[in-house]
Design a protein around this motif. Structure first.
Motif, PDB file in Angstrom:
ATOM      1  N   LEU A 133       0.724  -1.096   0.085  1.00  0.00           N
ATOM      2  CA  LEU A 133      -0.214  -0.142  -0.027  1.00  0.00           C
ATOM      3  C   LEU A 133       1.016   1.329   0.227  1.00  0.00           C
ATOM      4  N   ALA A 134       1.991   0.926   1.042  1.00  0.00           N
ATOM      5  CA  ALA A 134       2.417   2.479   1.183  1.00  0.00           C
ATOM      6  C   ALA A 134       3.923   2.890  -0.128  1.00  0.00           C
TER       7      ALA A 134
ATOM      8  N   GLY B  79      -2.146   5.690   1.208  1.00  0.00           N
ATOM      9  CA  GLY B  79      -1.344   4.730   0.978  1.00  0.00           C
ATOM     10  C   GLY B  79      -0.801   4.645   2.224  1.00  0.00           C
ATOM     11  N   ILE B  80       0.128   6.180   2.003  1.00  0.00           N
ATOM     12  CA  ILE B  80       1.421   5.751   3.343  1.00  0.00           C
ATOM     13  C   ILE B  80       0.737   5.174   4.500  1.00  0.00           C
ATOM     14  N   VAL B  81      -0.267   6.192   4.970  1.00  0.00           N
ATOM     15  CA  VAL B  81      -0.717   6.039   6.279  1.00  0.00           C
ATOM     16  C   VAL B  81      -1.535   4.603   6.549  1.00  0.00           C
ATOM     17  N   VAL B  82      -1.688   4.805   5.819  1.00  0.00           N
ATOM     18  CA  VAL B  82      -2.039   3.247   6.413  1.00  0.00           C
ATOM     19  C   VAL B  82      -1.814   2.139   6.078  1.00  0.00           C
ATOM     20  N   GLY B  83      -0.480   2.404   5.205  1.00  0.00           N
ATOM     21  CA  GLY B  83       0.292   0.877   4.926  1.00  0.00           C
ATOM     22  C   GLY B  83       1.719   1.249   5.805  1.00  0.00           C
ATOM     23  N   GLY B  84       1.469   2.432   6.535  1.00  0.00           N
ATOM     24  CA  GLY B  84       2.585   2.269   7.932  1.00  0.00           C
ATOM     25  C   GLY B  84       2.412   1.749   9.107  1.00  0.00           C
ATOM     26  N   VAL B  85       0.954   2.234   9.135  1.00  0.00           N
ATOM     27  CA  VAL B  85       0.112   1.685  10.204  1.00  0.00           C
ATOM     28  C   VAL B  85       0.354  -0.081  10.321  1.00  0.00           C
ATOM     29  N   GLY B 124       0.313 -11.748  -3.477  1.00  0.00           N
ATOM     30  CA  GLY B 124      -0.594 -11.852  -4.175  1.00  0.00           C
ATOM     31  C   GLY B 124      -2.106 -11.425  -3.761  1.00  0.00           C
ATOM     32  N   VAL B 125      -2.492 -11.355  -3.177  1.00  0.00           N
ATOM     33  CA  VAL B 125      -4.112 -10.785  -2.543  1.00  0.00           C
ATOM     34  C   VAL B 125      -3.681  -9.551  -2.788  1.00  0.00           C
ATOM     35  N   TYR B 126      -2.369  -8.838  -2.749  1.00  0.00           N
ATOM     36  CA  TYR B 126      -2.936  -7.019  -3.383  1.00  0.00           C
ATOM     37  C   TYR B 126      -2.679  -6.755  -4.727  1.00  0.00           C
ATOM     38  N   VAL B 127      -1.735  -7.642  -5.059  1.00  0.00           N
ATOM     39  CA  VAL B 127      -1.695  -7.831  -6.666  1.00  0.00           C
ATOM     40  C   VAL B 127      -3.675  -8.016  -7.440  1.00  0.00           C
ATOM     41  N   VAL B 128      -4.101  -9.130  -7.101  1.00  0.00           N
ATOM     42  CA  VAL B 128      -5.677  -9.229  -7.253  1.00  0.00           C
ATOM     43  C   VAL B 128      -6.200  -8.173  -6.923  1.00  0.00           C
ATOM     44  N   TRP B 132      -9.141  -1.898  -6.953  1.00  0.00           N
ATOM     45  CA  TRP B 132      -9.646  -0.874  -5.727  1.00  0.00           C
ATOM     46  C   TRP B 132      -8.840  -0.694  -4.617  1.00  0.00           C
ATOM     47  N   LEU B 133      -7.294  -0.976  -3.998  1.00  0.00           N
ATOM     48  CA  LEU B 133      -7.092  -0.684  -3.311  1.00  0.00           C
ATOM     49  C   LEU B 133      -5.698   0.655  -4.045  1.00  0.00           C
ATOM     50  N   HIS B 134      -5.385   0.827  -5.153  1.00  0.00           N
ATOM     51  CA  HIS B 134      -4.920   2.036  -5.389  1.00  0.00           C
ATOM     52  C   HIS B 134      -5.630   3.101  -5.375  1.00  0.00           C
ATOM     53  N   THR B 135      -7.306   2.934  -5.772  1.00  0.00           N
ATOM     54  CA  THR B 135      -8.572   4.105  -5.444  1.00  0.00           C
ATOM     55  C   THR B 135      -8.445   4.506  -4.324  1.00  0.00           C
ATOM     56  N   LEU B 136      -7.944   3.234  -2.874  1.00  0.00           N
ATOM     57  CA  LEU B 136      -8.176   4.029  -1.625  1.00  0.00           C
ATOM     58  C   LEU B 136      -6.229   4.471  -1.098  1.00  0.00           C
ATOM     59  N   SER B 137      -5.571   4.161  -1.866  1.00  0.00           N
ATOM     60  CA  SER B 137      -4.501   4.620  -1.642  1.00  0.00           C
ATOM     61  C   SER B 137      -4.517   5.949  -2.288  1.00  0.00           C
ATOM     62  N   GLU B 138      -5.238   6.441  -2.623  1.00  0.00           N
ATOM     63  CA  GLU B 138      -4.639   7.991  -3.605  1.00  0.00           C
ATOM     64  C   GLU B 138      -6.288   8.519  -3.236  1.00  0.00           C
ATOM     65  N   SER B 139      -6.901   7.583  -2.322  1.00  0.00           N
ATOM     66  CA  SER B 139      -8.182   8.368  -1.701  1.00  0.00           C
ATOM     67  C   SER B 139      -8.026   9.823  -1.065  1.00  0.00           C
ATOM     68  N   LEU B 140      -6.819   9.898  -0.665  1.00  0.00           N
ATOM     69  CA  LEU B 140      -7.103  10.516   0.068  1.00  0.00           C
ATOM     70  C   LEU B 140      -6.051  12.444  -0.532  1.00  0.00           C
ATOM     71  N   GLY B 141      -5.745  12.290  -1.894  1.00  0.00           N
ATOM     72  CA  GLY B 141      -4.566  12.865  -2.613  1.00  0.00           C
ATOM     73  C   GLY B 141      -2.913  11.932  -2.602  1.00  0.00           C
ATOM     74  N   ASN B 142      -2.343  12.997  -3.338  1.00  0.00           N
ATOM     75  CA  ASN B 142      -1.107  12.291  -3.482  1.00  0.00           C
ATOM     76  C   ASN B 142      -0.469  13.401  -4.055  1.00  0.00           C
ATOM     77  N   ALA B 143       0.923  13.821  -3.581  1.00  0.00           N
ATOM     78  CA  ALA B 143       1.624  14.489  -3.314  1.00  0.00           C
ATOM     79  C   ALA B 143       2.981  15.169  -4.132  1.00  0.00           C
TER      80      ALA B 143
END
Lengths: 180, 204
Positions: A133-134, B79-85, B124-128, B132-143
């Motif tokens: 994700l990150a 993506g960074i915040v959810v991924g980091g946690v 593999g789950v991430y790729v499948v 959806w996950l890509h949209t989630l990652s970008e949902s709060l903007g991308n600097a």
């Protein structure tokens, strides 16, 4: 007669020396293939190739394969190399640790092998999920990204370290012995 | 499907060196990773801190010589915040990070091998789920691919200098707060060295 000991036979090197080595290795990676050190992209590409092979239907309509071209790459071999390097290093020093349940875990959660394996499987899975994700892990963000002073990597490093500390303190408490 | 063979060979060589360093740094061990997270064993911070400062000097030096380019991950906030946690929680439960878990497999650790299998499945789950996950990652903007010097309009060398000073200061403060322990450690090392010397003398 002083015999100079082969440093590979030492079980542990100074953390500063190891850090220096990793820092210089990152120069080498940048200079030789213009690529930062990272581990999880190789896992993602490996899994993507697996998905393509096992379930081509799932891959066909997935926009992942439009933006990424998974392949066996420099990064894949980096992961293979890490395994081999650690294998030879532990062999040279006799630091083989064929541990099933780590001591600290055993003291806190008991000796159950299924419990430890389940936690390892899902803990590692959650970690990998977060890394993708990150777009980076302890190496890709934590070392390679922070050394480039990337804003995303510093945010990621602070967050993962903070939540890692909070989770571990909740799980083990401050008074756990680390060297038993 | 494959990178050229010279590139694969370079990757293997770099990986072997990386693996040796991780194993000799003792960070392929559960107790060292979790020990860092309960703030008792500072090996991980010492290694990463040194690597980052040394690496930054070299990479920004090579950049000035136009030998390399930067490879910055974009700052996709969600993506960074959810991924980091998730990464922090998962790593604390697992007790290894992705790189050190591969090194831990090399060292013979069985729980790390199970974890690596879990990592492959999760990838593999991430790729499948990517669309959806890509949209989630970008949902709060991308600097975008920004660095801290970019954001602040300062020189990277200022940041590297400050980091180096902080590292030296941290080392100094830790000695100030644990003088007894470090002094005892030093005396212990001296004793071991003397003993070793005496044994060598006796041999000849």
């Amino acid at each position: 007669m002083t015999s100079i000991k082969n440093p590979l036979q030492d079980k542990q090197w100074s953390p500063y020396l190891v850090g220096l080595g990793i820092g210089v290795l990152s120069w080498f990676a940048f200079a030789s293939v213009d690529h930062p050190l990272g581990i999880t992209t190789a896992f993602e590409h490996g899994a993507a190739l697996g998905v393509q092979a096992i379930a081509p239907g799932l891959a066909a309509n997935n926009e992942y394969f439009e933006t990424e071209t998974p392949k066996v790459s420099w990064e894949t071999m980096l992961v293979v190399g890490v395994f081999l390097g650690a294998f030879f290093s532990s062999l040279a020093s006799g630091d083989r640790e064929r541990i099933v349940v780590p001591v600290m875990w055993k003291e806190r959660f008991g000796p159950s092998v299924p419990l430890r394996f389940t936690a390892a499987f899902f803990g590692a899975g959650l970690m990998m999920f977060g890394a993708r994700l990150a777009q980076g892990c302890t190496s890709g963000h934590g070392i390679s990204g922070t050394l480039q002073l990337a804003a995303s990597s510093w945010l990621f490093a602070i967050l993962f370290f903070g939540t890692g500390v909070a989770t571990s303190l909740l799980l083990y408490g401050r008074r756990s012995k680390t060297h038993v | 499907m494959f990178d050229p063979i010279w590139k694969l060979a370079l990757g293997l060589f770099t990986g072997v060196v990386f693996g040796i360093l991780l194993q000799k740094g003792a960070v392929a061990k559960f107790r060292v990773i979790v020990g860092q997270f309960i703030l008792k064993d500072w090996t991980v911070v010492k290694i990463m801190g040194t690597a980052v400062i040394v690496g930054a000097v070299g990479v920004y030096g090579l950049l000035a010589l136009e030998v390399v380019s930067l490879h910055i991950r974009p700052l996709a906030w969600a993506g960074i915040v959810v991924g980091g946690v998730l990464f922090g929680v998962g790593m604390a439960v697992f007790g290894y990070c992705p790189g050190t878990s591969v090194a831990a497999c090399g060292e013979g650790r069985r729980d790390a091998m199970v974890g690596v299998a879990g990592m492959l499945v999760a990838a593999g789950v991430y790729v499948v789920l990517y669309p959806w996950l890509h949209t989630l990652s970008e949902s709060l903007g991308n600097a975008g691919e920004v660095t801290l010097p970019d954001l602040t309009g300062t020189s990277p060398w200022l940041w590297i200098g400050v980091l180096a000073i902080l590292a030296v200061l941290a080392q100094f403060l830790s000695r100030l707060f644990h003088p007894a322990r470090t002094r005892r450690d030093r005396q212990q090392t001296v004793r071991v060295r003397k003993l070793r010397l005496r044994k060598q003398f006796e041999k000849h």
